[in-house]
Design an enzyme around this catalytic site. Sequence first.
Site, PDB file in Angstrom:
ATOM      1  N   CYS A  74      -5.452  -3.544  16.067  1.00 55.56           N
ATOM      2  CA  CYS A  74      -6.365  -3.277  15.253  1.00 55.56           C
ATOM      3  C   CYS A  74      -7.731  -3.616  15.675  1.00 55.56           C
ATOM      4  O   CYS A  74      -7.878  -3.166  16.791  1.00 55.56           O
ATOM      5  CB  CYS A  74      -6.081  -4.291  13.843  1.00 55.56           C
ATOM      6  SG  CYS A  74      -6.535  -6.142  14.371  1.00 55.56           S
ATOM      7  N   ARG A 106      -4.877  -8.512  10.993  1.00 59.66           N
ATOM      8  CA  ARG A 106      -3.814  -7.697  10.887  1.00 59.66           C
ATOM      9  C   ARG A 106      -2.886  -7.737  11.867  1.00 59.66           C
ATOM     10  O   ARG A 106      -1.640  -7.879  11.722  1.00 59.66           O
ATOM     11  CB  ARG A 106      -4.403  -6.372  10.556  1.00 59.66           C
ATOM     12  CG  ARG A 106      -4.917  -6.189   9.288  1.00 59.66           C
ATOM     13  CD  ARG A 106      -5.600  -4.432   9.081  1.00 59.66           C
ATOM     14  NE  ARG A 106      -6.668  -4.795  10.096  1.00 59.66           N
ATOM     15  CZ  ARG A 106      -7.247  -3.345  10.317  1.00 59.66           C
ATOM     16  NH1 ARG A 106      -6.987  -2.346   9.466  1.00 59.66           N
ATOM     17  NH2 ARG A 106      -8.439  -3.258  11.017  1.00 59.66           N
ATOM     18  N   ASP A 111      -8.443  -3.706   6.291  1.00 61.77           N
ATOM     19  CA  ASP A 111      -8.864  -4.563   7.113  1.00 61.77           C
ATOM     20  C   ASP A 111      -9.346  -5.635   5.977  1.00 61.77           C
ATOM     21  O   ASP A 111     -10.166  -5.550   5.152  1.00 61.77           O
ATOM     22  CB  ASP A 111     -10.154  -4.539   8.071  1.00 61.77           C
ATOM     23  CG  ASP A 111     -10.328  -5.662   8.886  1.00 61.77           C
ATOM     24  OD1 ASP A 111      -9.815  -6.851   8.591  1.00 61.77           O
ATOM     25  OD2 ASP A 111     -11.460  -5.146   9.842  1.00 61.77           O
TER      26      ASP A 111
END
EC number: 3.1.3.48
Length: 152
Positions: A9, A15, A123
């Site tokens: 990410c 994440r 996000d």
Amino acid sequence: MFEKILIVCVGNICRSPTAEFLLKRELPHKQIASAGLHAMVKDIDGKPVGDEMNAQARETAEKHGLVCGTHEAQQLTSELARKYDLILVMEKRHRDEIAKRFPEALAKTMLFGQWDNARDIPDPYKKSDEVFAQIYKLIEHNTMLWANKLKR
């Protein structure tokens, strides 16, 4: 076929570590790690930062029964990309960035949401607990889809 899996990410604090811990739980026989395209691994003076997993991400995961071990953010490098058989990214733009920075890794780079209509995983950084919970569920759902594919 895919024994070494890297999850990517942006910062490698929300994440990707969540997905890493979930995938490790589901596929304990695989080598799984995570990295960030823009992970903060050094401060302005060049000293290691050692960013841990985001507190909200960790708390959300643990509320859902996921045991999260220690985590230190790491930057995606060409060496790291070469080391893994499969690279899973959270957003289409992450795949585009890998194509520009590490074109040799593009063929083995796929979306984490590939089996869920090629969906992006947004996000949650600096968002509410509710957003973190929604993103956790999305990551968990896609982890199960990948686990089913990779167990074969």
